[in-house]
Scaffold this motif. Structure first.
Motif, PDB file in Angstrom:
ATOM      1  N   ASP A   1     -10.199 -47.054  30.608  1.00  0.00           N
ATOM      2  CA  ASP A   1     -10.524 -48.476  30.609  1.00  0.00           C
ATOM      3  C   ASP A   1     -10.640 -48.991  29.178  1.00  0.00           C
ATOM      4  N   GLY A   2     -10.545 -50.283  29.033  1.00  0.00           N
ATOM      5  CA  GLY A   2     -10.793 -50.924  27.746  1.00  0.00           C
ATOM      6  C   GLY A   2      -9.650 -50.824  26.753  1.00  0.00           C
ATOM      7  N   ALA A   3      -8.409 -50.935  27.237  1.00  0.00           N
ATOM      8  CA  ALA A   3      -7.246 -50.879  26.349  1.00  0.00           C
ATOM      9  C   ALA A   3      -7.283 -52.029  25.353  1.00  0.00           C
ATOM     10  N   THR A   4      -6.864 -51.752  24.131  1.00  0.00           N
ATOM     11  CA  THR A   4      -6.842 -52.763  23.081  1.00  0.00           C
ATOM     12  C   THR A   4      -5.704 -52.465  22.106  1.00  0.00           C
ATOM     13  N   GLY A   5      -5.164 -53.508  21.474  1.00  0.00           N
ATOM     14  CA  GLY A   5      -4.171 -53.331  20.432  1.00  0.00           C
ATOM     15  C   GLY A   5      -2.780 -52.974  20.914  1.00  0.00           C
ATOM     16  N   LEU A   6      -2.529 -53.104  22.206  1.00  0.00           N
ATOM     17  CA  LEU A   6      -1.223 -52.784  22.779  1.00  0.00           C
ATOM     18  C   LEU A   6      -0.587 -54.044  23.355  1.00  0.00           C
ATOM     19  N   ALA A   7       0.699 -53.985  23.635  1.00  0.00           N
ATOM     20  CA  ALA A   7       1.383 -55.123  24.247  1.00  0.00           C
ATOM     21  C   ALA A   7       0.685 -55.471  25.567  1.00  0.00           C
ATOM     22  N   PRO A   8       0.385 -56.736  25.802  1.00  0.00           N
ATOM     23  CA  PRO A   8      -0.313 -57.136  27.023  1.00  0.00           C
ATOM     24  C   PRO A   8       0.395 -56.698  28.310  1.00  0.00           C
ATOM     25  N   ASN A   9       1.728 -56.680  28.307  1.00  0.00           N
ATOM     26  CA  ASN A   9       2.468 -56.294  29.512  1.00  0.00           C
ATOM     27  C   ASN A   9       2.513 -54.780  29.710  1.00  0.00           C
ATOM     28  N   LEU A  10       1.836 -54.053  28.844  1.00  0.00           N
ATOM     29  CA  LEU A  10       1.710 -52.603  28.979  1.00  0.00           C
ATOM     30  C   LEU A  10       0.373 -52.229  29.603  1.00  0.00           C
ATOM     31  N   ILE A  11      -0.587 -53.098  29.459  1.00  0.00           N
ATOM     32  CA  ILE A  11      -1.942 -52.847  29.948  1.00  0.00           C
ATOM     33  C   ILE A  11      -2.029 -53.246  31.420  1.00  0.00           C
TER      34      ILE A  11
END
Length: 189
Positions: A92-102
Motif C-alpha cells: 500500500d501507499g505507492a508514490t512517485g510512479l506513473a498514476p496509471n501504474l498504481i
C-alpha cells in the motif's frame, strides 16, 4: 553486442519514453520507465491488457523499493530476505510512479531483482522499471526469448540481446499482498 551496450541502448529507449523486451529474474518482460504514464499506457496497449489490472515493477535494491512506497511493513523485509525464489510484494501507499501504474487502492507490485542483467539495468536506469510478462494478456508467458510472439517483437521499441540464446525453464514470481495492518495474502505461489 556486449551486455554494457545492450543495457545502454535499453536505458536510452526507456529515457525516450520507449518500451523494451528484456530478460528478468523470472520470464522475459515488457518494460518501460515506471514513472512515465505515456510509456506505461503503451505497455498496456501492446499487452492488450485492461489498465485496471496493475503491472509489476522491478527495482535493484531495498533503498529503491522504499522510494516508491510510503511505509514498507517489517514483514515485507522478512519475506524478501527469506525468499528462495523471486518474490513480488504488493504494498500500500505507492508514490512517485506513473498514476496509471498504481492500483485503484493505492498499491503497487514491486520486486527486487538479483538476476545480473535486470539488476544492472535497474541500477543504471536509477528508477523502477515496469516488468510484465512478454505475452498478450491471457497467453502463456515467454519463458525464453524464442517464446516471444512476433507481434510483441514488432510492437516494442527495443529488444535486448542478452540471454537470447537461453533455453531453460523459467516461471513467474510468487506474489504476496501485504497490507499496512499486517494482513498477508498469497496471490501466486
Amino acid at each position: 553486442m556486449t551486455r554494457e551496450e545492450d543495457i545502454r541502448r535499453a536505458i536510452e529507449t526507456m529515457r525516450n519514453g520507449g518500451v523494451i523486451l528484456y530478460p528478468t529474474d523470472t520470464v522475459w518482460g515488457i518494460g518501460c520507465d515506471a514513472t512515465n504514464p505515456e510509456a506505461v499506457a503503451k505497455v498496456y496497449k501492446i499487452k492488450q491488457r485492461d489498465d485496471s489490472k496493475a503491472l509489476i515493477c522491478l527495482v535493484d535494491s531495498d533503498a529503491r523499493l522504499q522510494r516508491y512506497v510510503r511505509n514498507v511493513p517489517d514483514v515485507a523485509w522478512q519475506l524478501i530476505d527469506c525468499a528462495e525464489n523471486p518474490l513480488t510484494v504488493i504494498l500500500d501507499g505507492a508514490t512517485g510512479l506513473a498514476p496509471n501504474l498504481i492500483a485503484d487502492d493505492g498499491s503497487i507490485a514491486l520486486r527486487i531483482t538479483n538476476e545480473p542483467f535486470s539488476k544492472e539495468l535497474c541500477y543504471r536506469f536509477q528508477k523502477a522499471v515496469v516488468s510484465t510478462s512478454a505475452n498478450i494478456s491471457g497467453q502463456p508467458a515467454a519463458q525464453n526469448y524464442c517464446d516471444i510472439a512476433q507481434e510483441l517483437l514488432d510492437a516494442v521499441d527495443y529488444v535486448c540481446w542478452s540471454r537470447r540464446q537461453e533455453h531453460k525453464p523459467h516461471k513467474p514470481s510468487s506474489i504476496v499482498r501485504l497490507r499496512v495492518n499486517g494482513e498477508v495474502e498469497i496471490i501466486r505461489q
